[in-house]
Motif scaffolding. Sequence first.
Motif, PDB file in Angstrom:
ATOM      1  N   ALA A  67      23.841  32.665  33.816  1.00 39.72           N
ATOM      2  CA  ALA A  67      25.328  33.414  33.811  1.00 39.72           C
ATOM      3  C   ALA A  67      25.063  34.487  34.583  1.00 39.72           C
ATOM      4  O   ALA A  67      23.622  34.845  35.373  1.00 39.72           O
ATOM      5  N   LEU A  68      25.893  35.184  35.376  1.00 44.19           N
ATOM      6  CA  LEU A  68      26.109  35.978  35.978  1.00 44.19           C
ATOM      7  C   LEU A  68      27.734  36.678  36.187  1.00 44.19           C
ATOM      8  O   LEU A  68      28.358  36.459  34.981  1.00 44.19           O
ATOM      9  N   GLN A  69      27.387  38.460  36.288  1.00 44.94           N
ATOM     10  CA  GLN A  69      28.805  38.875  36.455  1.00 44.94           C
ATOM     11  C   GLN A  69      30.119  37.920  36.928  1.00 44.94           C
ATOM     12  O   GLN A  69      30.085  37.332  38.373  1.00 44.94           O
ATOM     13  N   CYS A 101      39.387  40.403  40.342  1.00 39.42           N
ATOM     14  CA  CYS A 101      39.346  39.592  41.507  1.00 39.42           C
ATOM     15  C   CYS A 101      39.100  38.471  41.052  1.00 39.42           C
ATOM     16  O   CYS A 101      38.578  37.120  42.062  1.00 39.42           O
ATOM     17  N   GLY A 102      37.570  37.594  40.351  1.00 42.34           N
ATOM     18  CA  GLY A 102      36.775  36.693  40.840  1.00 42.34           C
ATOM     19  C   GLY A 102      35.899  36.255  41.224  1.00 42.34           C
ATOM     20  O   GLY A 102      35.510  35.343  40.832  1.00 42.34           O
ATOM     21  N   ARG A 110      25.674  44.771  38.402  1.00 37.87           N
ATOM     22  CA  ARG A 110      26.199  45.810  39.443  1.00 37.87           C
ATOM     23  C   ARG A 110      26.708  46.951  37.580  1.00 37.87           C
ATOM     24  O   ARG A 110      27.694  46.048  36.951  1.00 37.87           O
ATOM     25  N   ASP A 111      27.568  47.827  38.004  1.00 38.07           N
ATOM     26  CA  ASP A 111      28.441  48.697  36.829  1.00 38.07           C
ATOM     27  C   ASP A 111      30.215  48.417  37.679  1.00 38.07           C
ATOM     28  O   ASP A 111      30.891  48.341  37.122  1.00 38.07           O
ATOM     29  N   ALA A 112      29.951  48.381  38.966  1.00 38.35           N
ATOM     30  CA  ALA A 112      31.114  47.663  39.349  1.00 38.35           C
ATOM     31  C   ALA A 112      31.696  46.870  40.338  1.00 38.35           C
ATOM     32  O   ALA A 112      30.531  46.183  40.637  1.00 38.35           O
ATOM     33  N   GLY A 160      36.372  47.017  40.434  1.00 39.99           N
ATOM     34  CA  GLY A 160      36.900  47.000  39.125  1.00 39.99           C
ATOM     35  C   GLY A 160      35.752  47.556  38.526  1.00 39.99           C
ATOM     36  O   GLY A 160      34.413  46.688  38.909  1.00 39.99           O
ATOM     37  N   THR A 161      35.708  47.361  36.797  1.00 43.91           N
ATOM     38  CA  THR A 161      34.858  47.481  35.899  1.00 43.91           C
ATOM     39  C   THR A 161      34.411  46.164  34.849  1.00 43.91           C
ATOM     40  O   THR A 161      33.765  46.834  34.012  1.00 43.91           O
ATOM     41  N   ASP A 162      35.286  45.770  35.088  1.00 44.65           N
ATOM     42  CA  ASP A 162      35.605  44.964  33.912  1.00 44.65           C
ATOM     43  C   ASP A 162      34.928  43.864  34.391  1.00 44.65           C
ATOM     44  O   ASP A 162      35.513  42.548  35.688  1.00 44.65           O
TER      45      ASP A 162
END
Length: 417
Positions: free
Chosen positions: A44-46, A51-52, A59-61, A67-69
Amino acid sequence: MTQALPPPPRKDPQKRTPASARPPEARSRAAMGLTVAAAEGRFALQVCAECGTVQYPPRDACCGCLGTDLPWQDVSPDGELLADTMIRASTKQFFRERSPWRTGSVRLDAGPTVICHVHGDCARHGRVTLWNKLDRSGQAVLIAVPPERTPLMQDDPILRAMSADPKHRRVLITDGRNPNALALVKSLQGAGAATIYVGESETWRPYPHRAALEASDVEFMPLDVTDAASVKRMAAEYGGKVDILINTAMFLRPGGAMARGDTSFAQQEMDVNYLGLMRLAQGFGPGMCARTGDGVNSAVAWVNLLSVHALSNDAGFGCFSASHAAAYSLSQNLRADFRTSGLRVMNVFTGPTEDDWFQALPPPKVSHNALAKSVVAGLQDGLEDVFCGDVARDVWERFNRSPKVLERETTMGVDGA
């Protein structure tokens, strides 16, 4: 191609046991999501919710829109090996002991380019699959492996260092009376375990599969997890020989607190399921922790067989669930205690198994062979949490969605696990 892993030479008792070295373990809080996925065997990755963008490192952003979500999502682990090299000198003791160590860069089909460890069977500039694994420090690392399994794949030094493969290792099954013991023995032998010790309490009392265990070429030891003296005696004799410990000791009776007239069964459940685990840890833990750097057959894993209702109580087996909840909490403490040595704690969660005490429950149930295969596969994959069977996976998914909803479903009569 990977060469077959030779059996370890006979150990010289006059030589010092090598101290365990761990890889670097510093990680950011954002990177802990990768470790969570590795513990469960997922890649799994962020993925930015705005923006997908799929990003790595964590990272935190978002690197695309700030974006931070950034929820963690399972993504495709496939990619292309762009370049690779062999590290022959390192400032870290862990890698110096295992050099040369192959690393490289992989461009994922999902987008990011990552620096990762590279399996010896990966072709240069070829297609690879990334595995998310836990290293000896308990943190997530990425390993590029061939898209298709190759012969002797698990014998690669990098994979061997990230797993708890039973091959050439000595395994202790703490309670041979457990109905799963025979299936575990067969699966471990099929995985190449060198020696299997089987503990027995009350050796005078027969049980159905005793003869089959004898025919399986195992070594029996008198071990009673409710007796501290018995555990200490066996730990003194065998503690330096055990590479993988599988705690199968279990006391099970149905019913919750109100259904029982006294606390006698509850005391036995806690004595075996919780305090028994503690006695084993106090007896065998120090010796195993001291041998995590001992070469091919170093001590690598501590395995607990737990009910999935350790996560959320099952009213029909309320007191039993409570004892396993205590054991689960203790297993988390053991991870902290074993952390400096690199000894891995693997919890195998199951739903109802094909035992007499679960006879009244409807299917699906976990067969002995299915549980044994899950244990061996979890060891080979280097996992921390294994969910065996449909019920266990369903409870885990519902627990992740909402522990409170799951509690209501299992205690208020709603059709649940």
